[in-house]
Write a protein that holds these residues in place. Sequence first.
Motif, mmCIF file in Angstrom:
data_model
loop_
_atom_site.group_PDB
_atom_site.id
_atom_site.type_symbol
_atom_site.label_atom_id
_atom_site.label_comp_id
_atom_site.label_asym_id
_atom_site.label_seq_id
_atom_site.Cartn_x
_atom_site.Cartn_y
_atom_site.Cartn_z
ATOM 1 N N SER A 199 -5.735 -2.229 4.489
ATOM 2 C CA SER A 199 -5.240 -2.174 3.116
ATOM 3 C C SER A 199 -6.255 -1.500 2.184
ATOM 4 C CB SER A 199 -4.960 -3.594 2.598
ATOM 5 O OG SER A 199 -4.596 -3.544 1.234
ATOM 6 N N THR A 237 2.065 2.213 -3.490
ATOM 7 C CA THR A 237 1.013 2.008 -4.483
ATOM 8 C C THR A 237 1.212 2.871 -5.730
ATOM 9 O OG1 THR A 237 -1.357 1.673 -4.691
ATOM 10 C CG2 THR A 237 -0.665 3.706 -3.616
ATOM 11 N N ASP A 238 1.858 4.054 -5.566
ATOM 12 C CA ASP A 238 2.107 4.913 -6.731
ATOM 13 C C ASP A 238 3.038 4.240 -7.724
ATOM 14 O OD1 ASP A 238 0.472 6.757 -5.742
ATOM 15 O OD2 ASP A 238 2.031 8.132 -5.004
ATOM 16 N N ILE A 253 -5.751 -1.638 -1.000
ATOM 17 C CA ILE A 253 -5.808 -2.597 -2.101
ATOM 18 C C ILE A 253 -6.652 -3.785 -1.646
ATOM 19 C CG2 ILE A 253 -4.411 -4.034 -3.645
ATOM 20 C CD1 ILE A 253 -1.986 -2.247 -2.752
ATOM 21 N N ASN A 304 0.823 -1.211 0.000
ATOM 22 C CA ASN A 304 0.000 0.000 0.000
ATOM 23 C C ASN A 304 0.856 1.259 0.000
ATOM 24 O OD1 ASN A 304 -3.117 -0.512 0.399
ATOM 25 N ND2 ASN A 304 -2.036 -2.127 1.514
ATOM 26 N N ASP A 359 -3.409 -3.964 -8.197
ATOM 27 C CA ASP A 359 -4.869 -3.945 -8.253
ATOM 28 C C ASP A 359 -5.489 -4.844 -7.199
ATOM 29 O OD1 ASP A 359 -5.002 -2.338 -10.663
ATOM 30 O OD2 ASP A 359 -4.090 -4.093 -11.617
ATOM 31 N N GLU A 388 1.273 0.138 -8.237
ATOM 32 C CA GLU A 388 -0.076 0.153 -8.822
ATOM 33 C C GLU A 388 -0.749 -1.215 -8.773
ATOM 34 O OE1 GLU A 388 1.006 1.658 -12.722
ATOM 35 O OE2 GLU A 388 0.108 3.573 -12.172
#
Lengths: 77, 421
Positions: free
Chosen positions: B243, B208-209, B245, B205, B214, B212
Amino acid sequence: MAKDEKVELEEDLQELEEIVKDLENEKIDLDHSIDLFERGVKLAEQVKDRLSNAETRLKKIVQSSDLDLKIDDFDLE
Amino acid sequence: MKENTANKFQFGKGEVDPEKVFTVSELNRQARVLLESKFSNIWVEGEISNLSVSSSNHAYFTLKEEGSEISAVMFSGDRTNLDLDLEDGIEVLAKGTLTVYERRGRYQLVIRDLKEIGAGKLQKQFEKLKKQLKEEGLFDVECKKPIPRFPSKIGVITSTTGAAVRDIVTTIEERFPPVSVYLFPVKVQGETASGQIAEAIRQANRWTDRLELDVLIVGRGGGSLEDLWPFNEEVVARAIFESEIPVVSAVGHEVDFTISDFVADKRVPTPTAAGKEVVPDREEILNLVDGYLQRLKNLEVSLMNHYREYSEQIASSFAFRLPFRALEDRWQEYDRLSSDLSGGMSKAVSKKKEEVSALVKRLSLANPTRLLGKGYSITTTEEGRVITEAVDAEIDESLKTQLFKGIIRSVVTEVEEDGKG
């Protein structure tokens, strides 16, 4: 597949489905129908291309902290 | 009195034989021999209570059940082989020998080995944490995030060495290759496992940038309750809950349920099932798309029929070149379309082209200018309205007659309605 491609895949499928349904409803004038038809065929080809020409990529996070992230290729032994 | 003890003496109503008087230690020893011979290496079931551990690490406790109890001891040497911590309240099956502690004249069970049975300590911890987290709302359905239908990047948090990672990756590869899998290597059993798993979820997390991701798969293959325990730890449960995600929990086999399963956005029974859960089946989608293509192909026919009617309408309402311009435009469109496409559908397009081509041929056979070459002509009013019946013309009206080459203007002098041309 990049992120936007993934979104596209989903959107392409949705659009394709709508086009086919719209065309089957026959409420669209002829010129527009032909445009839609072409668009539908193109979308279908696009989706098929995307799904056929791809291989799964494996990566491993070799190090991650709040400050640092290192990624490497990875193979199943 | 002393002399009396050496001789027979009166005791109550009976007679005492001094030879048969036990000393305390003799009695205890004989009781011990008796018990040890009769109750050697027996199994006893009971609940541990009043546990105390001496400085030399011997454990003293009571084995009890409703309404009865027995003293027990387990010496440090035997305890070192034990894979569970002794604790008040746990139900155990103990193997040992019944004996007498002669100094105190107490009989007790000397336990050599011991197993936890029934709802053990771990089971109780599990139930307790499950209840607590449920009350806090960590299992609420409203908090569950949907698993995306077409993920492109999938995080997998598991051990690199187990079968789980292979099961997950090969299932994904078989079903839906166009994705990337990011493996977070963690321990999945032992004391440090839960901390590593929780941290990996946070890092996925945190980054995440860049990553990415999913969806995250958190899991491991089957094992004992102890092996699966990290997935029952609160720290893992909270990391999953926090999270952003979506998390798929895939721990153990079908029958194993862990706290992670309850908190996760989706629980699947095995790592293989996780692979199936996170990606669609490529074949299914290709079939779906082929289905759409087939429907489009079916539509082509009716589309062409409409198109033919439309073109013929133009051809009949405007005698001259306009319809052919329109057809040529269409023709160009199909050329462009067919060059854009590749594969199966270009066949459909070239078929369409053939159809258009046939249509053009048919229309050109009916092409008025071709007929003019054979000596036919077309008569119109000055405004261009085609005269097909004599009654449409009026006396003194000026008409134009299109010949193969050139135009004749004439004035109507007579109209014969029934005249044969």
